[in-house]
Design a protein around this motif. Structure first.
Motif, PDB file in Angstrom:
ATOM      1  N   CYS A 137       2.260   2.074  -3.533  1.00 41.67           N
ATOM      2  CA  CYS A 137       2.522   1.432  -2.248  1.00 41.67           C
ATOM      3  C   CYS A 137       3.785   2.019  -1.618  1.00 41.67           C
ATOM      4  O   CYS A 137       4.808   2.198  -2.304  1.00 41.67           O
ATOM      5  N   HIS A 168       5.781   0.667   0.363  1.00 40.80           N
ATOM      6  CA  HIS A 168       6.870  -0.287   0.605  1.00 40.80           C
ATOM      7  C   HIS A 168       7.908  -0.169  -0.491  1.00 40.80           C
ATOM      8  O   HIS A 168       9.001   0.351  -0.274  1.00 40.80           O
ATOM      9  N   LYS A 169       7.570  -0.624  -1.691  1.00 40.54           N
ATOM     10  CA  LYS A 169       8.545  -0.528  -2.780  1.00 40.54           C
ATOM     11  C   LYS A 169       7.930   0.031  -4.064  1.00 40.54           C
ATOM     12  O   LYS A 169       8.453  -0.194  -5.151  1.00 40.54           O
ATOM     13  N   GLY A 170       6.789   0.680  -3.950  1.00 43.85           N
ATOM     14  CA  GLY A 170       6.292   1.454  -5.078  1.00 43.85           C
ATOM     15  C   GLY A 170       5.395   0.739  -6.065  1.00 43.85           C
ATOM     16  O   GLY A 170       5.103   1.295  -7.132  1.00 43.85           O
ATOM     17  N   CYS A 171       4.937  -0.463  -5.789  1.00 42.11           N
ATOM     18  CA  CYS A 171       3.982  -1.109  -6.689  1.00 42.11           C
ATOM     19  C   CYS A 171       2.633  -0.386  -6.603  1.00 42.11           C
ATOM     20  O   CYS A 171       2.415   0.437  -5.713  1.00 42.11           O
ATOM     21  N   CYS A 204      -1.739  -4.566  -1.895  1.00 39.31           N
ATOM     22  CA  CYS A 204      -0.587  -4.490  -2.803  1.00 39.31           C
ATOM     23  C   CYS A 204      -0.260  -5.869  -3.372  1.00 39.31           C
ATOM     24  O   CYS A 204      -0.046  -6.822  -2.613  1.00 39.31           O
ATOM     25  N   CYS A 262       2.383  -6.881  -4.763  1.00 40.77           N
ATOM     26  CA  CYS A 262       3.795  -7.274  -4.781  1.00 40.77           C
ATOM     27  C   CYS A 262       4.198  -8.039  -3.515  1.00 40.77           C
ATOM     28  O   CYS A 262       4.680  -9.163  -3.601  1.00 40.77           O
ATOM     29  N   HIS A 263       3.989  -7.441  -2.345  1.00 43.39           N
ATOM     30  CA  HIS A 263       4.445  -8.107  -1.117  1.00 43.39           C
ATOM     31  C   HIS A 263       3.366  -8.135  -0.041  1.00 43.39           C
ATOM     32  O   HIS A 263       3.663  -8.341   1.127  1.00 43.39           O
ATOM     33  N   SER A 307       1.152  -5.851   1.296  1.00 43.93           N
ATOM     34  CA  SER A 307       0.692  -4.793   2.207  1.00 43.93           C
ATOM     35  C   SER A 307      -0.796  -4.546   1.982  1.00 43.93           C
ATOM     36  O   SER A 307      -1.288  -4.632   0.852  1.00 43.93           O
ATOM     37  N   PRO A 352       4.346  -5.409   4.601  1.00 41.88           N
ATOM     38  CA  PRO A 352       5.547  -4.720   5.043  1.00 41.88           C
ATOM     39  C   PRO A 352       5.531  -3.196   4.976  1.00 41.88           C
ATOM     40  O   PRO A 352       6.450  -2.568   5.500  1.00 41.88           O
TER      41      PRO A 352
HETATM   42 FE1  FES Z   1       3.715  -2.950  -1.879  1.00 44.02          FE
HETATM   43 FE2  FES Z   1       5.971  -4.241  -1.419  1.00 44.02          FE
HETATM   44  S1  FES Z   1       5.585  -2.777  -2.960  1.00 44.02           S
HETATM   45  S2  FES Z   1       4.105  -4.456  -0.418  1.00 44.02           S
END
Ligand code: FES
Length: 492
Positions: free
Chosen positions: A447, A449-452, A465, A467-468, A470, A482
């Motif tokens: 992802c 955003h932050k790599g998940c 995603c 995690c957050h 997306s 995000p």
């Molecule tokens: Fe994917 Fe934040 S790491 S939405």
């Protein structure tokens, strides 16, 4: 193979006016830039335009096509059971503020529909929160009492007017339902008529502060303003991180063709597990029964298609519906205290920066109230809901569950048509899905955003995603932040 019935997409979008605003071109400035053309963004924009301020709205895709356009669109102050909870956990004053904000939000929607002559199938309907468990009658009675204490009209009744057994219900009379996508198209039109500018297909990929706020779009064009409002459901940028204050979650929704009179007279939400929601709606061919299934954490369910199948079965066991015509996933963010985060997160270090997120599935009235409040903040007016929605208020650190635990497939041969999964190729995780013709398609599983690691949604055919929240299209392009950048291209 995807065997789910119905057209992918929300029934509201199928009949809403198609908007054709241009993408951003060149360098523009306004007093306020609003990122996101949903209910929060357009409410903020219209309030500001009505006050004579200069406003630019930038929408990454199409007006009304995102989260608001995939909601169940209930204009109500009844949010399942919430008022007793708020009185007990945040106190009477804040519970009163929640009731007042949502009552004002609901009234504002109806007033604007009248004032701007917005055709959006507005209908007055009662709202019911029902239970099938006699043990929960006391909860309903307590909620009715709490709502009345806060000045809302509410009544506990012995059963809901539904064609299956219920053990009690909370009735809020004189609520309303509408087509949210048509409403947003009407708001956008009103913004432009009042001198605002609306742009579509313009994703904000950079938001920063120099002498004033700067937003750069994916087309490389730049907007400048004294105020920026991030109204993208989950904030794509914030001086106080919102990702860990919220939990992304989704519902599956289906619209069934019906014959004859309305199958339900009202808007219904079950308070038992698994929760379900019902209301009537319509598309160009006639009336629909719209049903919503229980929530699940976005990107954390390995078989979203099974949720649609379960919802269809539940509806068919209770209602003589015809075909499934539309089906979609809607998404939102929950907060630990069940109240949205909206306002100015850091007025000292980031003056003029405003956000809104975490509507806990009740974003029609809350989102409108948040937009009204943000417009007041931009205009330096006081607003009574600032404390209620305070985006920097404390939150329990263990509320958000990242759940970045994607299982890894051994072989692409394990992927059936319509399905997807994550493989390891060298030192990279690759998201692979197989189309109905048997062809494989791959993008990076990381992802942006932050790599998940993203997961395959086998109903919508998206990469979600965990995690957050997306959501990326099958080709990796961003549907919902995000994340602001697409999943990277990969060759298998
Ligand atoms: Fe994917 Fe934040 S790491 S939405």
């Amino acid at each position: 193979m995807n065997l789910l019935p119905g057209h992918p997409g929300s029934c509201w979008l199928s009949t809403a006016p198609r908007t054709t605003y241009p993408p951003v071109e060149g360098s523009l400035h306004a007093e306020t830039i609003i990122v996101g053309g949903g209910i929060v963004g357009l409410t903020t924009a219209l309030r500001l335009c009505e006050a004579g301020a200069s406003v630019i709205v930038v929408e990454a895709l199409r007006i009304g096509g995102q989260v608001t356009g995939r909601s169940t669109a209930k204009i109500t102050t009844q949010h399942a059971l919430i008022y007793r909870h708020l009185i007990e956990t945040r106190g009477r004053e804040l519970a009163q503020s929640y009731a007042d904000a949502n009552r004002s939000g609901a009234a504002r929607i109806k007033e604007w529909i009248r004032q701007y002559d917005i055709g959006c199938d507005l209908e007055s309907r009662p709202a019911y929160a029902y239970t099938s468990s006699p043990a929960r009658r006391a909860d309903i009675a307590a909620e009715a009492e709490a709502a009345r204490e806060l000045g809302l009209e509410a009544e506990a009744i012995d059963k809901a007017p539904l064609p299956f057994e219920t053990a009690g219900a909370l009735l809020f009379p004189d609520q309303a339902q509408f087509n949210p996508a048509s409403y947003l198209a009407g708001l956008a039109r009103a913004v432009v008529e009042r001198g605002g500018q609306v742009f579509e297909n313009s994703r904000a990929v950079l938001i920063d502060e120099a002498s004033r706020w700067r937003v750069v779009t994916d087309g490389g064009h730049t907007l400048h303003a004294e105020h920026v409002v991030i109204a993208t459901n989950m904030t794509v940028k914030s001086p106080v991180g919102m990702a860990n204050r919220t939990q992304p979650r989704s519902h599956v929704a289906m619209a069934f063709r019906t014959d004859g009179p309305d199958m339900v007279d009202g808007m219904f939400i079950g308070i038992d597990d698994p929760t379900r929601s019902l209301r009537m709606g319509r598309d160009a061919k006639g009336p629909l029964l719209v049903a919503l299934g229980p929530k699940f954490n976005t990107g954390q369910d390995g078989n979203v298609a099974a949720r649609f199948q379960e919802l269809e079965q539940w509806v068919r066991q209770r209602f003589p519906v015809r075909d499934v015509v539309w089906r979609w996933c809607n998404e939102d963010y929950d907060t630990a205290d069940r109240v949205a985060f909206a306002g100015t997160p850091d007025p000292e270090k980031a003056a003029g920066f405003h956000i809104a997120t975490g509507f806990n599935a009740w974003g029609i009235s809350n989102g409108t109230a948040a937009g009204m409040m943000i417009a007041d903040l931009v205009s330096a007016k006081s607003n009574p809901w600032v404390t209620l929605y305070d985006p920097a208020r404390p939150y329990p650190k263990d509320f958000h569950k990242n759940a970045d635990s994607q299982s890894i497939l051994d072989d692409v041969e394990d992927i059936a048509p319509g399905q997807g999964g994550v493989l390891v190729q060298g030192d990279e995780k690759v998201a692979v899905w197989r189309d109905d013709a048997g062809r494989l398609h791959a993008v990076s599983a990381t992802c942006t955003h932050k790599g998940c690691t993203v997961t395959w949604n086998n109903a919508d055919r998206t990469w979600d995603c965990p995690c957050h929240g997306s959501i990326f299209a099958a080709d990796g392009s961003v549907i919902h932040g995000p994340a602001r950048k697409p999943l990277a291209s990969v060759s298998l």
